[in-house]
Design an enzyme around this catalytic site. Structure first.
Site: not given
Length: 211
Positions: A94, A97, A160
């Site tokens: 995602c 991240d 995510c």
């Protein structure tokens, strides 16, 4: 929802029970090759059966045909979020991240994603201290908070899958019409949240080492 409240809720929802394990997987995957259980056991001085037990808490982890880890947030398996660091072409699950891993890795990453509404390519350079070279400059980030504590790598579907780079606020508003629980942040605000999460995990790693 305020940034401070988002920060508080995300720290709880994304709490990592095995910070040393997570950081080792992150750093090893960042080298661009699958991670064997034997190498984890050797690096962390753990028995193989304890490795299997710990991995049970990382339910979204992806393995290759030989049982080696190929994705745990940072991924060798292609996603819509490209993440290039130290010459290795990787991926993340995602947008958050992609913003937090450079802080945890203490490395600069080149990130390329695609707005899910307009299809416009979003490109940016993420450093351990902030964002540079963002295009389009109007890019924002969508964010949802898991309803319950989900852990650091058990959120691919609940979290995510809804955390994207959006090419403009207009695109984000269109996307949010079917995702009313999402919050839209500037890329700088999202980086701050990712940095706080990464720093907390690094602090937890240090605490584990010292205990």
């Amino acid at each position: 929802m305020s940034i401070d409240l988002l920060e508080e809720r995300l720290l709880v929802a994304l709490h990592c029970c095995h910070p040393r394990f997570w950081l080792h997987l992150l750093r090893t995957l960042a080298k661009g090759k699958p991670v064997t259980k034997a190498s984890i056991a050797a690096a962390l001085d753990m028995a193989l059966e304890d490795i299997d037990t710990a991995l049970m808490d990382f339910k979204d982890t992806v393995y290759d045909g030989d049982g080696n880890v190929v994705a745990c947030g940072l991924s060798l398996v292609p996603t819509s979020h490209r993440f290039s660091v130290d010459g290795c072409n990787l991926f993340t699950w995602c947008a958050l991240d992609a913003l937090m891993y450079p802080v945890a890795l203490r490395q600069v990453a080149l990130v390329e994603s695609q707005c899910p509404v307009t299809g416009v390519a979003v490109r940016l350079t993420v450093t351990p201290t902030g964002i540079t070279a963002l295009t389009p400059v109007e890019t924002v980030v969508s964010l949802v908070v898991p309803a319950a504590q989900a852990g650091c790598c058990n959120v691919r579907n609940a979290f995510c899958s809804q955390v994207h780079f959006m090419s403009s606020l207009q695109a984000a508003d269109e996307w949010r019409s079917t995702h009313p629980h999402a919050t839209i942040l500037s890329v700088e605000e999202a980086w701050r949240l990712g940095s706080v999460i990464a720093q907390r995990r690094l602090a937890d790693v240090q605490s584990c080492v010292e205990s």
